[in-house]
Design a protein around this motif. Structure first.
Motif, PDB file in Angstrom:
ATOM      1  N   ASN A   1       0.938  -1.406  -0.082  1.00 20.09           N
ATOM      2  CA  ASN A   1       0.147   0.108  -0.060  1.00 20.09           C
ATOM      3  C   ASN A   1       0.855   1.199  -0.015  1.00 20.09           C
ATOM      4  O   ASN A   1       0.544   2.361  -0.783  1.00 20.09           O
TER       5      ASN A   1
ATOM      6  N   SER B   1       4.499   5.981  -4.794  1.00 21.18           N
ATOM      7  CA  SER B   1       4.820   6.320  -6.125  1.00 21.18           C
ATOM      8  C   SER B   1       4.088   7.618  -6.744  1.00 21.18           C
ATOM      9  O   SER B   1       4.377   8.455  -7.364  1.00 21.18           O
TER      10      SER B   1
ATOM     11  N   TYR C   1      -7.458   5.367  -7.015  1.00 19.28           N
ATOM     12  CA  TYR C   1      -7.153   4.423  -6.019  1.00 19.28           C
ATOM     13  C   TYR C   1      -8.134   4.411  -4.804  1.00 19.28           C
ATOM     14  O   TYR C   1      -8.600   3.512  -4.332  1.00 19.28           O
TER      15      TYR C   1
ATOM     16  N   GLN D   1      -3.349  -1.228  -8.058  1.00 17.92           N
ATOM     17  CA  GLN D   1      -2.223  -0.720  -7.312  1.00 17.92           C
ATOM     18  C   GLN D   1      -1.087  -1.075  -8.303  1.00 17.92           C
ATOM     19  O   GLN D   1      -0.117  -0.292  -8.468  1.00 17.92           O
TER      20      GLN D   1
ATOM     21  N   ILE E   1      -0.871   1.420 -10.928  1.00 17.26           N
ATOM     22  CA  ILE E   1      -0.175   2.961 -10.271  1.00 17.26           C
ATOM     23  C   ILE E   1       1.395   2.666 -10.385  1.00 17.26           C
ATOM     24  O   ILE E   1       2.029   3.574 -10.753  1.00 17.26           O
ATOM     25  N   ILE E   2       1.779   1.599  -9.760  1.00 17.07           N
ATOM     26  CA  ILE E   2       3.200   1.715  -9.408  1.00 17.07           C
ATOM     27  C   ILE E   2       3.935   1.573 -11.007  1.00 17.07           C
ATOM     28  O   ILE E   2       4.910   2.279 -11.235  1.00 17.07           O
TER      29      ILE E   2
ATOM     30  N   ILE F   1      -2.193  -7.826  -3.647  1.00 17.90           N
ATOM     31  CA  ILE F   1      -2.191  -6.480  -4.571  1.00 17.90           C
ATOM     32  C   ILE F   1      -3.118  -6.510  -5.723  1.00 17.90           C
ATOM     33  O   ILE F   1      -3.324  -7.484  -6.093  1.00 17.90           O
TER      34      ILE F   1
ATOM     35  N   THR G   1       2.401   2.160  -3.386  1.00 19.77           N
ATOM     36  CA  THR G   1       1.545   2.492  -4.337  1.00 19.77           C
ATOM     37  C   THR G   1       1.344   3.978  -3.964  1.00 19.77           C
ATOM     38  O   THR G   1       1.240   4.910  -5.050  1.00 19.77           O
TER      39      THR G   1
END
Lengths: 238, 307
Positions: free
Chosen positions: B10, B16, B217, B148, B151-152, B144, B13
Motif C-alpha cells: 500500500n 509512487s 485508488y 495498485q 499505479i506503481i 496486491i 502505491t
C-alpha cells in the motif's frame, strides 16, 4: 566593413551611468581590445552588447542592424557569443554537456561534431576531461571550457571578458595563443582585458576606457608606444 | 494476512504517487526557486477532469482501460494548459520580484483554482464509476490489486522517462543549465522563458496523471483533494532534498511507505488510543525528524543558501 559599431552607447545601472556615451568599431575579421582599469565600464559595455543590459537600440549595430536591447538568446543565433567574466561554466554539467550547450542553437549535427573536434584539438585537456563535471576543473581549464563552449556556437563575433583573470602566467600564455588561433580562423574578436600589454600585443586596434568614457584609441602598435598608455597601463615611467 | 507486507505494498502505491507529484514541486523549485503551492491543485484538476470524462464514458461498452486512458488523455492537456497559464500570467511577471511575492501568489493561485473547481464541479465529490473489475493477486500473504500494479508501473515509467529526458536530451541539459545559471544559459542561446514554461508544463502533466491515479485508488475525487496531497508531496520533495529529482522520487516513496506502516501499526503501538486515521501525522513527523538532522534533505545539497 564594421561587424560591430557602438555609437554614443550609454548604459545605466540603477541610476548610475557606468558607460557614458562611447563610440567603438570592430571591423570584420579583426581582433580589437578594450583596456582600462577595474570599474571603467568595460564589462558593462560587453554585457550591453551581448543583450544582458537594456540600452537604446541604435547605440549598438551588428552587421549593420540595430541590436541594442535585443535579448541575449536571440543574439547567439545571429552569431554573437560572449565569454563572460568569471567564465560562467555550468559547474554541475559535464565538460561535454557544457560544450553541447554552446551548440544549443545549432541543428547541423555533423558540423557540430567537427567543431567539437576542433575545440578538442585547441584544448586537448578538455577532451581528456569530457566526462568530468565542469566544477571540478581548474580555473584555467574552466576558461578553456568557456572559450570552447562559445566557439561551439560558431560565432562571427566573439566577446571575451577578462580571459586572463586569476590565471597563472603560463595558462594566460596558453589562452592568448588560442585567442590568436581563433582570430586566425576568421572569427572577429572584441577582447576586454586588464592586462593591457598582452591585449595590445595581440590586437590590431585598441581602445582605452576610463570611468565610462573612451579616452584614447588607435592602432594597437601605436598605443603600446604611447607615453600616456605606457605610464598608466603598462607600468612604465616616461 | 501479512500486515507488514500488505502495508509495504500500500505504501509503495501511495508513495509512487507522492513521488510523481513531488517531481513537479522539485523541478519548478530547481529552475526558479519557487515553491509552487498551487501544484497540488493541478493534481486535483487532473482527477476532476478525468473523472468527468470517465463518468461520461462509463455507460458505453468501451473496455475500462480505454475509458481510464481517455480520462488521462483529456486531463493531461487540460492540466498542462492550466500549469502554463499560471506560469505565464502569475509567476513570469514576478520573475525579478523578491522571493516572497511569487510565493504568496502561489498560495493565491491555489485558492483560486480550488474555488474554480468548486464552481465547476460543486461541493460534492465525484465517485469513480464501478467499471474496473477487481483483480487481485496474493503475494506472500498480502494482496496486491490490479489498480495498485498499474499505479506503481505507470509511476515508474514516468519517473524513468523524466530522468532520461532531463539527463539524456538536449532540452533536459538546457533545463539543468538554466537551473544553475539562467543568465549564462541565455548566452548559450537558450530561451529561458520557454524552458521555464516547459518545466511547468511537464510538472503539470505528471500532476494530471497522479491525480487520475490517486482518484482511481481511493475511488473518489473532490475540489479540495489537492491541498493535503500537495502538502505531502511537497514534504516528500523537501525530505529528499528539494531541487533534486532523485531526492523527490526517494522522498515520495519513503513517505508513502512510512505512512502506510504507521497507519498499519499505530493501533497496536498505542493500545488503540490512536487509529489509522492518524496516518497523516507520520508524513509530517518524519519530515520534521529528517529536517532536524539533515536540513538539506536526504539527497540535497546547498539548500540553505538557496532557500
Amino acid at each position: 566593413m564594421n561587424l560591430l559599431e557602438l555609437t554614443r552607447l550609454e548604459v545605466a545601472y540603477g541610476g548610475i551611468k557606468a558607460v557614458r556615451g562611447i563610440n567603438l568599431k570592430v571591423p570584420e575579421g579583426e581582433l580589437v581590445c578594450l583596456i582600462g582599469t577595474n570599474g571603467a565600464g568595460k564589462t558593462t559595455t560587453l554585457k550591453a552588447i551581448a543583450g544582458l543590459l537594456p540600452v537604446a537600440a541604435d547605440a549598438i549595430r551588428y552587421e549593420g542592424a540595430p541590436i541594442g536591447g535585443a535579448r541575449s538568446f536571440e543574439l547567439v543565433r545571429r552569431g554573437l557569443a560572449l565569454v563572460p567574466e568569471g567564465r560562467g561554466v555550468f559547474g554541475q554539467l559535464t565538460v561535454a554537456e557544457n560544450l553541447a550547450m554552446g551548440a544549443y542553437v545549432r541543428s547541423d549535427a555533423a558540423a557540430v561534431s567537427s567543431d567539437l573536434e576542433r575545440v578538442f584539438s585547441l584544448f586537448p585537456r578538455l577532451a581528456e576531461r569530457r566526462g568530468q563535471s565542469a566544477g571540478t576543473l581548474s580555473g584555467g581549464e574552466q576558461q578553456m571550457l568557456a572559450i570552447g563552449r562559445a566557439l561551439m556556437s560558431r560565432p562571427k563575433l566573439l566577446l571575451l571578458d577578462e580571459p586572463s583573470m586569476g590565471l597563472a602566467p603560463l595558462m594566460v600564455q596558453k589562452i592568448f595563443e588560442t585567442i590568436l588561433a581563433v582570430a586566425k580562423d576568421g572569427v572577429t574578436i572584441l577582447l576586454v582585458e586588464q592586462n593591457a600589454r598582452l591585449a595590445l600585443e595581440v590586437s590590431s586596434h585598441g581602445y582605452v576606457m576610463e570611468t565610462g568614457l573612451i579616452t584614447l584609441s588607435g592602432p594597437a602598435r601605436e598605443l603600446l608606444t604611447d607615453p600616456k598608455v605606457r605610464a598608466a597601463y603598462l607600468g612604465e615611467a616616461d | 494476512m501479512d500486515i507488514f507486507l500488505q502495508q509495504i505494498i500500500n505504501g509503495l502505491t501511495l508513495g509512487s504517487v507522492y513521488a510523481v507529484v513531488a517531481l513537479g514541486y522539485t523541478m519548478v523549485y530547481g529552475i526558479i526557486q519557487l515553491i509552487n503551492f498551487a501544484h497540488g491543485e493541478l493534481v486535483m484538476i487532473g482527477a476532476m477532469v478525468a473523472f468527468s470524462v470517465i463518468g461520461a464514458l462509463a455507460g458505453t461498452q468501451l473496455p475500462p482501460v480505454l475509458i481510464v486512458l481517455a480520462g488521462i488523455l483529456v486531463a493531461v492537456p487540460v492540466c498542462m494548459a492550466v500549469g502554463y497559464t499560471m506560469e505565464r500570467i502569475a509567476y513570469r511577471p514576478l520573475r525579478g520580484a523578491p522571493r516572497l511575492a511569487p510565493l504568496i501568489t502561489a498560495i493565491g493561485i491555489s485558492i483560486i483554482l480550488q474555488h474554480v473547481a468548486l464552481l465547476v464541479w460543486s461541493r460534492n465529490p465525484l465517485a469513480f464509476p464501478q467499471i474496473i473489475p477487481l483483480v487481485s493477486f496474493n503475494v506472500g500473504g498480502a494482496i496486491i490489486t490490479g489498480v495498485q500494479i498499474a499505479i506503481i508501473l505507470t509511476s515508474l515509467l514516468m519517473m524513468v522517462g523524466l530522468t532520461l529526458m532531463v539527463y539524456r536530451t538536449k532540452l533536459g541539459i538546457a533545463m539543468r543549465a538554466t537551473s544553475q545559471n539562467p543568465q549564462v544559459a541565455g548566452l548559450m542561446g537558450i530561451d529561458i522563458d520557454r524552458i521555464i514554461a516547459f518545466t511547468f508544463i511537464v510538472g503539470a502533466g505528471l500532476a494530471a496523471v497522479a491525480g487520475v491515479m490517486v482518484g482511481t485508488y481511493y475511488g473518489i475525487a473532490h475540489y479540495s483533494m489537492g491541498s493535503l496531497l500537495g502538502m505531502k508531496a511537497f514534504s516528500a520533495a523537501v525530505l529528499g532534498g528539494i531541487g533534486n529529482l532523485a531526492g523527490a522520487m526517494l522522498g515520495g516513496i519513503l513517505l508513502g511507505v512510512v505512512e502506510a506502516l504507521g497507519a498499519g501499526y499505530i493501533g497496536d503501538l498505542t493500545n488503540n488510543v490512536f487509529g489509522s486515521n492518524y496516518q497523516d501525522v507520520f508524513a509530517f513527523l518524519m519530515l520534521i525528524a529528517v529536517l532536524v538532522f539533515r536540513p538539506s534533505g536526504l539527497l540535497g545539497e546547498r539548500v540553505g543558501d538557496r532557500a
